[in-house]
Design an enzyme around this catalytic site. Structure first.
Site, PDB file in Angstrom:
ATOM      1  N   HIS A  15      -7.222   4.834   4.944  1.00  0.00           N
ATOM      2  CA  HIS A  15      -6.675   3.669   4.239  1.00  0.00           C
ATOM      3  C   HIS A  15      -5.147   3.836   4.196  1.00  0.00           C
ATOM      4  O   HIS A  15      -4.654   4.940   3.976  1.00  0.00           O
ATOM      5  CB  HIS A  15      -7.253   3.582   2.821  1.00  0.00           C
ATOM      6  CG  HIS A  15      -6.880   2.306   2.126  1.00  0.00           C
ATOM      7  ND1 HIS A  15      -5.662   2.145   1.484  1.00  0.00           N
ATOM      8  CD2 HIS A  15      -7.529   1.128   1.998  1.00  0.00           C
ATOM      9  CE1 HIS A  15      -5.603   0.920   0.988  1.00  0.00           C
ATOM     10  NE2 HIS A  15      -6.718   0.285   1.284  1.00  0.00           N
ATOM     11  N   HIS A  22       0.816  -1.226   0.000  1.00  0.00           N
ATOM     12  CA  HIS A  22       0.000   0.000   0.000  1.00  0.00           C
ATOM     13  C   HIS A  22       0.843   1.267   0.000  1.00  0.00           C
ATOM     14  O   HIS A  22       0.329   2.349  -0.235  1.00  0.00           O
ATOM     15  CB  HIS A  22      -0.905   0.015   1.235  1.00  0.00           C
ATOM     16  CG  HIS A  22      -1.578  -1.294   1.463  1.00  0.00           C
ATOM     17  ND1 HIS A  22      -1.088  -2.242   2.332  1.00  0.00           N
ATOM     18  CD2 HIS A  22      -2.670  -1.836   0.899  1.00  0.00           C
ATOM     19  CE1 HIS A  22      -1.860  -3.314   2.304  1.00  0.00           C
ATOM     20  NE2 HIS A  22      -2.830  -3.098   1.433  1.00  0.00           N
ATOM     21  N   THR A  65      -5.607   4.272  -5.822  1.00  0.00           N
ATOM     22  CA  THR A  65      -5.598   3.354  -6.972  1.00  0.00           C
ATOM     23  C   THR A  65      -6.774   2.374  -6.977  1.00  0.00           C
ATOM     24  O   THR A  65      -7.030   1.733  -7.984  1.00  0.00           O
ATOM     25  CB  THR A  65      -4.305   2.506  -6.959  1.00  0.00           C
ATOM     26  OG1 THR A  65      -4.219   1.839  -5.698  1.00  0.00           O
ATOM     27  CG2 THR A  65      -3.077   3.352  -7.189  1.00  0.00           C
ATOM     28  N   SER A 125     -10.166  -4.534   2.560  1.00  0.00           N
ATOM     29  CA  SER A 125      -9.622  -4.455   1.205  1.00  0.00           C
ATOM     30  C   SER A 125     -10.489  -3.512   0.377  1.00  0.00           C
ATOM     31  O   SER A 125     -11.632  -3.832   0.043  1.00  0.00           O
ATOM     32  CB  SER A 125      -9.601  -5.863   0.590  1.00  0.00           C
ATOM     33  OG  SER A 125      -9.532  -5.766  -0.816  1.00  0.00           O
ATOM     34  N   SER A 126      -9.925  -2.356   0.057  1.00  0.00           N
ATOM     35  CA  SER A 126     -10.697  -1.327  -0.643  1.00  0.00           C
ATOM     36  C   SER A 126     -11.237  -1.845  -1.978  1.00  0.00           C
ATOM     37  O   SER A 126     -12.417  -1.697  -2.294  1.00  0.00           O
ATOM     38  CB  SER A 126      -9.818  -0.098  -0.860  1.00  0.00           C
ATOM     39  OG  SER A 126     -10.461   0.838  -1.667  1.00  0.00           O
ATOM     40  N   GLU A 133      -2.969   3.246   2.010  1.00  0.00           N
ATOM     41  CA  GLU A 133      -2.434   3.877   0.787  1.00  0.00           C
ATOM     42  C   GLU A 133      -2.560   5.400   0.863  1.00  0.00           C
ATOM     43  O   GLU A 133      -1.667   6.134   0.434  1.00  0.00           O
ATOM     44  CB  GLU A 133      -3.182   3.350  -0.455  1.00  0.00           C
ATOM     45  CG  GLU A 133      -2.606   3.928  -1.739  1.00  0.00           C
ATOM     46  CD  GLU A 133      -3.398   3.553  -2.985  1.00  0.00           C
ATOM     47  OE1 GLU A 133      -3.936   2.432  -3.051  1.00  0.00           O
ATOM     48  OE2 GLU A 133      -3.471   4.398  -3.897  1.00  0.00           O
TER      49      GLU A 133
HETATM   50 FE1  SF4 Z   1      -1.039  -2.219  -7.460  1.00  0.00          FE
HETATM   51 FE2  SF4 Z   1      -3.555  -1.989  -8.286  1.00  0.00          FE
HETATM   52 FE3  SF4 Z   1      -2.722  -4.248  -7.261  1.00  0.00          FE
HETATM   53 FE4  SF4 Z   1      -3.019  -2.112  -5.672  1.00  0.00          FE
HETATM   54  S1  SF4 Z   1      -4.641  -3.224  -6.748  1.00  0.00           S
HETATM   55  S2  SF4 Z   1      -1.322  -3.553  -5.675  1.00  0.00           S
HETATM   56  S3  SF4 Z   1      -2.393  -0.504  -7.109  1.00  0.00           S
HETATM   57  S4  SF4 Z   1      -1.974  -3.304  -9.184  1.00  0.00           S
END
Ligand code: SF4
Length: 319
Positions: free
Chosen positions: A134, A84, A175, A233-234, A136
């Site tokens: 979150h 993240h 993301t 988990s978003s 991230e």
């Molecule tokens: Fe990377 Fe997207 Fe996987 Fe997150 S969901 S780890 S941003 S590829």
């Protein structure tokens, strides 16, 4: 448990593709495994490497120890930062302490970090579209000085913005957001601040959008969609929302055992998908449990093919 009838009832099972592990998750897990090979156990990991209990438990068996803060890592042992991303202060602190650290931040998150630096260097204030708290989001906010970035989660937040200089703004996004919600928020930002600078489209990653497209497709005809993923988990939570918006019922499950038999009563078409941090073995587990109790007619619904692979950090390829 689901009770089986003598004569199994027939159920159509539409399995979404793409689903499950993305390239960033795959890389992060490999980094922990290879770090254990290279340094020997234990290897510390700051925060769950990816948001999935099964993955974390498997890595614990190999010798990974999960902690929330760097202070919990003893001197002299290697530490891995999760997919993240982390605030800049974390690697700085690790360097000060002389810790060997490996950064498993997904390259697509690192790309957003670099954009954040670039925009603030150019004198712009950043409006960040994401979910409060979150990891991230905490990591991306930690790339710039306090006060250089403002979080918006909703259209109301956009309407309430009161920037010092509306001509010197940029936007970035988490993301793993809902593609549709984010389009609406970005549209609102561009309408309110026509000169706002942003990435082409937004920063939602390929894996998040592909999984949302695939779940949309199966949700068009399924009465119930099972999403394998963790409650923190978003991208998995977004899959549940997307399925519900299309008109299907949707349930987030961590393991097959979470399926409540009542959900399946009177249902003849089930959808199945998995968030980007959920391994395929858990998809198999759900299929097997369903097959024990129903006569399953399975079909894979593929909306696109994925072949993304991210390079490992230097020094680990040979481990
Ligand atoms: Fe990377 Fe997207 Fe996987 Fe997150 S969901 S780890 S941003 S590829």
């Amino acid at each position: 448990m689901i009770h089986s009838d003598k004569q199994k009832r027939q159920i159509d099972l539409l399995v979404a593709a793409p689903r499950g592990f993305c390239a960033g998750v795959d890389r992060a897990i490999k980094i922990v495994e290879l770090a254990i090979k290279k340094y020997g156990a234990p290897v510390y990991v700051r925060h769950e490497i990816v948001h999935n209990r099964y993955v974390v438990d498997e890595l614990k068996k190999l010798g990974a120890i999960f902690v929330e803060e760097l202070d919990e890592v003893p001197d002299g042992v290697p530490v891995v930062f999760s997919a993240h991303g982390v605030p800049k202060a974390v690697p700085h602190k690790a360097e000060e302490r002389g810790l060997d650290y490996l950064d498993a931040t997904c390259p697509l998150v690192s790309k957003v970090h670099r954009q954040a630096e670039r925009q603030t260097d150019a004198g712009r204030h950043i409006i960040f579209v994401g979910h409060a708290n979150h990891p991230e989001v905490i990591g991306t906010f930690g790339q710039v000085e306090d006060g250089q970035m403002t979080l918006v989660e909703t259209l109301d937040d956009v309407a309430a913005l009161n920037p010092e200089d509306p001509e010197a703004l940029a936007f970035l996004t988490q993301t793993t957001l809902s593609v549709d919600d984010t389009h609406a928020i970005v549209d609102a930002l561009q309408t309110r601040f026509p000169n706002i600078i942003g990435p082409k489209g937004e920063d939602i990653c390929y894996a998040t959008s592909n999984r949302q497209d695939a779940v949309k497709k199966i949700s068009e005809t399924c009465e119930l969609v099972l999403v394998i993923g963790a409650p923190n988990s978003s991208n998995s939570l977004r899959l549940v929302e997307v399925a519900e918006r299309i008109g299907s019922k949707a349930k987030l499950i961590q393991r097959a055992e979470d399926i409540d038999p009542a959900w399946l009563e009177g249902i003849s078409k089930i959808g199945l998908t998995a968030g980007a941090s959920a391994p395929e073995i858990l998809v198999k587990e759900v299929k097997n449990l369903l097959a024990e109790h129903f006569d399953i007619n399975e079909e894979t619904v593929q909306t696109t093919a994925e072949n993304m692979i991210f390079k490992l950090p230097r020094g680990l390829e040979t481990a």
